[in-house]
Design a protein around this motif. Structure first.
Motif, PDB file in Angstrom:
ATOM      1  N   TRP A  71      -8.634   9.646  12.614  1.00 62.09           N
ATOM      2  CA  TRP A  71      -9.066  10.494  13.720  1.00 62.09           C
ATOM      3  C   TRP A  71     -10.039   9.742  14.604  1.00 62.09           C
ATOM      4  CZ3 TRP A  71      -6.003  14.343  14.016  1.00 62.09           C
ATOM      5  CH2 TRP A  71      -5.508  14.941  12.866  1.00 62.09           C
ATOM      6  N   PHE A  85     -21.845  14.471  10.988  1.00 63.21           N
ATOM      7  CA  PHE A  85     -21.173  14.453   9.689  1.00 63.21           C
ATOM      8  C   PHE A  85     -21.969  13.636   8.668  1.00 63.21           C
ATOM      9  CE2 PHE A  85     -18.166  11.729   7.145  1.00 63.21           C
ATOM     10  CZ  PHE A  85     -17.933  12.668   6.147  1.00 63.21           C
ATOM     11  N   PHE A 129     -17.747  23.547   3.282  1.00 62.01           N
ATOM     12  CA  PHE A 129     -16.719  22.808   2.551  1.00 62.01           C
ATOM     13  C   PHE A 129     -15.659  22.487   3.583  1.00 62.01           C
ATOM     14  CE2 PHE A 129     -12.407  23.557   0.871  1.00 62.01           C
ATOM     15  CZ  PHE A 129     -12.292  22.467   0.028  1.00 62.01           C
ATOM     16  N   GLY A 130     -15.364  21.216   3.764  1.00 58.10           N
ATOM     17  CA  GLY A 130     -14.336  20.888   4.742  1.00 58.10           C
ATOM     18  C   GLY A 130     -14.434  19.460   5.190  1.00 58.10           C
ATOM     19  N   ALA A 178     -14.749  16.193   8.050  1.00 57.11           N
ATOM     20  CA  ALA A 178     -15.879  15.707   8.822  1.00 57.11           C
ATOM     21  C   ALA A 178     -16.179  16.610  10.007  1.00 57.11           C
ATOM     22  CB  ALA A 178     -15.589  14.287   9.303  1.00 57.11           C
ATOM     23  N   LYS A 204      -8.336  19.563  15.412  1.00 60.37           N
ATOM     24  CA  LYS A 204      -9.537  19.941  14.678  1.00 60.37           C
ATOM     25  C   LYS A 204     -10.312  21.051  15.371  1.00 60.37           C
ATOM     26  CE  LYS A 204      -9.429  16.743  11.430  1.00 60.37           C
ATOM     27  NZ  LYS A 204      -9.498  17.031  10.018  1.00 60.37           N
ATOM     28  N   GLY A 242      -0.176  27.666  10.573  1.00 62.27           N
ATOM     29  CA  GLY A 242      -0.184  26.324   9.990  1.00 62.27           C
ATOM     30  C   GLY A 242       0.345  26.284   8.560  1.00 62.27           C
ATOM     31  N   GLU A 286     -13.759  18.085   0.166  1.00 60.45           N
ATOM     32  CA  GLU A 286     -12.554  17.907   0.964  1.00 60.45           C
ATOM     33  C   GLU A 286     -12.279  16.414   1.149  1.00 60.45           C
ATOM     34  OE1 GLU A 286      -9.782  17.602   3.887  1.00 60.45           O
ATOM     35  OE2 GLU A 286     -11.834  16.928   4.243  1.00 60.45           O
ATOM     36  N   GLU A 322     -10.854  14.373   3.408  1.00 56.87           N
ATOM     37  CA  GLU A 322     -11.171  13.580   4.603  1.00 56.87           C
ATOM     38  C   GLU A 322     -12.634  13.179   4.612  1.00 56.87           C
ATOM     39  OE1 GLU A 322     -10.371  14.833   8.959  1.00 56.87           O
ATOM     40  OE2 GLU A 322     -12.483  14.374   8.739  1.00 56.87           O
ATOM     41  N   ALA A 323     -13.487  14.126   4.233  1.00 55.49           N
ATOM     42  CA  ALA A 323     -14.918  13.836   4.203  1.00 55.49           C
ATOM     43  C   ALA A 323     -15.199  12.705   3.207  1.00 55.49           C
ATOM     44  CB  ALA A 323     -15.693  15.093   3.840  1.00 55.49           C
ATOM     45  N   LEU A 347     -14.060   9.299   4.719  1.00 56.49           N
ATOM     46  CA  LEU A 347     -14.917   8.769   5.776  1.00 56.49           C
ATOM     47  C   LEU A 347     -16.223   8.210   5.196  1.00 56.49           C
ATOM     48  CD1 LEU A 347     -14.362  11.276   8.704  1.00 56.49           C
ATOM     49  CD2 LEU A 347     -13.429   8.987   8.400  1.00 56.49           C
ATOM     50  N   CYS A 380      -6.470  17.925   5.937  1.00 59.86           N
ATOM     51  CA  CYS A 380      -7.175  17.478   7.137  1.00 59.86           C
ATOM     52  C   CYS A 380      -6.829  16.049   7.516  1.00 59.86           C
ATOM     53  CB  CYS A 380      -8.664  17.599   6.936  1.00 59.86           C
ATOM     54  SG  CYS A 380      -9.176  19.304   6.831  1.00 59.86           S
ATOM     55  N   THR A 381      -6.424  15.236   6.556  1.00 58.94           N
ATOM     56  CA  THR A 381      -6.139  13.850   6.895  1.00 58.94           C
ATOM     57  C   THR A 381      -4.783  13.724   7.562  1.00 58.94           C
ATOM     58  OG1 THR A 381      -5.330  13.579   4.668  1.00 58.94           O
ATOM     59  CG2 THR A 381      -7.530  12.815   5.104  1.00 58.94           C
ATOM     60  N   SER A 382      -3.901  14.681   7.298  1.00 58.08           N
ATOM     61  CA  SER A 382      -2.552  14.540   7.822  1.00 58.08           C
ATOM     62  C   SER A 382      -2.403  15.226   9.166  1.00 58.08           C
ATOM     63  CB  SER A 382      -1.556  15.157   6.843  1.00 58.08           C
ATOM     64  OG  SER A 382      -1.817  16.538   6.726  1.00 58.08           O
ATOM     65  N   GLY A 383      -3.346  16.073   9.523  1.00 62.20           N
ATOM     66  CA  GLY A 383      -3.193  16.796  10.773  1.00 62.20           C
ATOM     67  C   GLY A 383      -2.462  18.104  10.566  1.00 62.20           C
ATOM     68  N   LEU A 390      -2.119  21.631   8.111  1.00 63.49           N
ATOM     69  CA  LEU A 390      -3.173  22.457   7.537  1.00 63.49           C
ATOM     70  C   LEU A 390      -2.988  22.659   6.046  1.00 63.49           C
ATOM     71  CD1 LEU A 390      -3.569  25.032  10.396  1.00 63.49           C
ATOM     72  CD2 LEU A 390      -5.196  23.307   9.703  1.00 63.49           C
ATOM     73  N   GLU A 391      -1.821  22.269   5.551  1.00 60.63           N
ATOM     74  CA  GLU A 391      -1.604  22.441   4.127  1.00 60.63           C
ATOM     75  C   GLU A 391      -1.674  21.082   3.446  1.00 60.63           C
ATOM     76  OE1 GLU A 391       1.376  25.000   2.784  1.00 60.63           O
ATOM     77  OE2 GLU A 391       0.606  26.656   3.967  1.00 60.63           O
ATOM     78  N   HIS A 441      -7.014  19.812  -1.928  1.00 59.98           N
ATOM     79  CA  HIS A 441      -7.802  19.442  -0.744  1.00 59.98           C
ATOM     80  C   HIS A 441      -8.751  18.292  -1.034  1.00 59.98           C
ATOM     81  CE1 HIS A 441      -6.473  22.440   2.062  1.00 59.98           C
ATOM     82  NE2 HIS A 441      -6.688  23.422   1.202  1.00 59.98           N
TER      83      HIS A 441
END
Lengths: 279, 407
Positions: A2, A12, A59-60, A62, A102, A167, B308, B310-311, B314, B329-332, B334-335, B351
């Motif tokens: 990203w 972040f 929770f999630g 960046a 995002k 989604g 998660e 992606e976090a 990074l 989140c890394t794939s764009g 939502l699942e 996740h």
């Protein structure tokens, strides 16, 4: 990978106001572990009725963490009336923008804020009142319609990016499209109804092209000693032949595209293509 | 970006081996001839391609004439499946699995559109460890089945499928069998003289050759319809001028892979095991995804609850550590990963999944570095997480969502 702005990265990697306020005035919780992101926002009001402190736990990914951190910074010092005017776009702008996939992270921030304010006031959550459209992510029609109206969304994909709705299993895509059209219609009704171009039949199209050539284009070209003749119309391709001074003019192609085609598109239909036939 | 790079994402792509680069270089400069040419200047290139074909065939126990060069693993997969359907127009059933790479999965989902008529696709489920039920597989094979396409090893978990048995069961019924072996070739021994598959896909950049070259193995006697139609290259089975340097590079990479097969299964396996055991020991609420033994020696997929992916990635990136995640989140999308979901890994775990895939170039020092850096990252992210309460050592809240995760 990203493309995050430096501000997103900063919030972040160094999130502000992490934690939970003890004995808070308002608590807002949105999202869930299963959904992939969740935010718990707590705030405390000062004696002046302004938000004295705000903390978050998220929770999630960046951008979810950065959006939460940004939100807490943005609302400190505001009255609740001021705070509730903050939109997800404001949060995204504060961070210098978010990748479109995002945007739902900023929406989550705003919803947590709304939930926390509603919690303080002892009111039910306004957005939760609607009909649940996306069962996978628990998104209501009210949330979808608001996102469509505020951020000018036009496709199911965009709605998913902003709200997560659609989604998951995808069963609600038709319903989301209906909602988009509903919002468009409502917006349309508010504005002055614009005249909708009617679909022309072939005969009408050809007649209209002839008319525009006679009335608008030929008089203008004749002024410069040129002229134009309509040879044929095939679908959207208008075949013309340049006459007089135009036929030997080096700028004739520019005239054809920049003037003739533009004029025809404006006055007949915007899909027309003008081509020169040399005879 | 950190100056140091600790590359543990070899299932995504690999470093081109220096020996491979060296072997390729002359074919970019002085030896630029076209192997199809009549003159000896081009002819010498043709001989080098023949050598590459032999080296690749040797690695997988095939005949050189059974090797077709393609542009990538995806092209090989498409060629095999579409060829099988074209050569048997009456058969409209495909058997595959729920954990295939998108190159096979998405193709199978779009067959109706491509052919303009209905196809039935059976996507076999896997269990919690990522394994297939062979009885269920056998039952799925029908008279209408044109082709079975099952990956040899899974890219996300490394889980290995019993291709020998599966191919034999298909062969008994006269059904063509394709396997996407891009993750398996070079990492585990493969001998096609003994495994009756009809098509097998290889991707160069997964085994230290460059990107942009792949192979489709087609067993002698298998009906074949080309995917790219053009010149007579590859004996008319794949048109288009050969990607000469990359083909030669892939040949060298296969020769190296054969020599290093032992290292993969001893040194690399030991490093992977140390990394995995260390992570599971140091980090509470962590779980391995995939069967412990029926797995590639280089791959480990571990899920960390309440955080998660992606976090995590990074934060790892700040130390130059390269890994990947099955998180949504890394794939764009939502699942989270379709592989982990098919295995029944709960969304809450999926996740937070991280895949490390090692290679012969990794060192024990690098594994120690990751074991040093990752635990505090997870701990910090958990501190941020509303679901993590250290004293409870477990999740709080987070209910009330009617996700597809509950189904």
């Amino acid at each position: 990978m990203w493309e995050y702005t430096d501000k997103v990265k900063d919030h972040f990697l160094n999130p502000r106001n992490v934690g939970e306020i003890e004995d808070p005035d308002g608590v807002g919780e949105v999202g869930s572990l299963a959904c992939g992101d969740a935010l718990k926002l707590t705030f405390k009001l000062g004696p002046d009725g302004r938000i004295a402190d705000a903390k978050f736990k998220t929770f999630g990914c960046a951008s979810a963490i950065a959006s939460s951190s940004a939100l807490t910074e943005m609302i400190k010092g505001l009255t609740l009336e001021e705070a509730e005017k903050i939109t997800n776009e404001d949060i995204a702008n504060y961070l210098g923008g978010l990748p479109k996939e995002k945007m739902h992270c900023s929406v989550m921030g705003r919803e947590a804020l709304e939930a926390a304010i509603a919690n303080y006031r002892g009111q039910p959550l306004p957005m939760a009142q609607g009909e649940v459209v996306c069962e996978c992510f628990g998104v209501t029609d009210l949330e979808i319609k608001r996102a469509v109206a505020e951020s000018n969304l036009t496709s199911v994909e965009e709605v998913t990016n902003f709200t997560k709705a659609g989604g998951g299993c995808g069963k609600c895509h038709d319903r989301i499209m209906e909602l988009i059209l509903e919002v468009r219609k409502e917006q349309h009704a508010e504005r002055k109804p614009a005249e909708k171009p009617k679909r022309l039949t072939n005969i009408q199209k050809i007649k209209l092209i002839e008319e525009v050539l006679e009335r608008e284009i030929r008089p203008a070209l004749r002024k410069d000693g040129g002229d134009i003749e309509l040879i044929d119309v095939d679908g959207d391709v208008v075949m013309v032949s340049l006459r007089g001074a135009c036929s030997s003019c080096v700028a004739s192609q520019t005239t054809l595209k920049e003037y003739v085609e533009k004029k025809l598109r404006e006055l007949v239909t915007d899909t027309l293509v003008v081509e020169e036939v040399r005879q | 970006m950190s100056e140091r790079v600790v590359y543990m994402d070899n299932n995504a792509t690999t470093r081109v081996a220096p020996e491979v680069v060296e072997e390729m270089l002359p074919y970019f400069s002085e030896l630029y001839g076209n192997p199809s040419s009549m003159h000896s200047f081009g002819g010498q290139v043709g001989r080098k391609i023949a050598e590459a074909r032999e080296r690749i065939a040797a690695l997988i126990g095939a005949q050189p004439e059974e090797i077709i060069f393609t542009s990538c693993g995806t092209e090989s997969d498409s060629t095999a499946i579409l060829s099988a359907l074209q050569s048997q127009p009456g058969k409209r059933h495909v058997v595959t699995t729920r954990v295939e790479h998108p190159a096979v999965k998405n193709l199978c989902e779009h067959l109706d559109k491509l052919f303009g008529h209905k196809h039935r696709v059976t996507a076999l489920p896997v269990d919690r460890e990522g394994l297939l039920d062979l009885e269920q597989y056998e039952k799925s094979l029908t008279e209408d089945t044109a082709i079975v396409s099952v990956m040899w090893a899974n890219n996300e978990t490394g889980v290995i499928f019993p291709i020998e048995e599966m191919a034999a069961l298909a062969r008994e019924r006269g059904i063509l069998f394709h396997t996407d072996a891009v993750q398996a070739v070079g990492k585990i021994p493969i001998n096609l003289a003994e495994v009756p598959v009809d098509f097998l896909s290889i991707s160069g950049h997964k085994l230290h050759a460059p990107k942009g070259v792949g192979v489709l193995y087609v067993r002698k006697g298998t009906p074949f319809f080309p995917f790219l139609v053009g010149g007579h290259q590859e004996r008319g089975r794949r048109g288009g001028t050969e990607n000469v340097a990359s083909i030669i590079g892939l040949g060298k990479a296969c020769e190296l892979a054969a020599q290093r097969m032992n290292v993969e299964n001893t040194k690399v396996r030991a490093l992977r095991d140390k990394l995995e055991a260390g992570l599971l020991e140091k980090i509470p609420h962590a779980l391995r995804n995939g069967h412990k033994d029926k797995r590639l020696p280089n791959t480990t997929s571990v899920s960390f609850e309440f955080v998660e992916g992606e976090a995590i990635l990074l934060h790892l990136d700040r130390y130059g550590i390269c890994a990947s995640s099955g998180s949504a989140c890394t794939s764009g999308s939502l699942e989270p990963s379709h592989v982990l979901r098919a295995m029944g890994v709960p969304f809450t775990m999926a996740h937070g999944s991280i895949r490390f895939s090692l290679s012969v170039y990794n060192t024990e020092e690098e594994v120690d570095f990751v074991l040093d850096k990752l635990p505090p990252i997870i701990a910090n992210l958990r501190e941020l997480s509303p679901f993590w309460q250290a004293e409870h050592r477990g999740a709080v809240g987070g209910a009330g969502c009617k996700c597809s995760c509950s189904s």
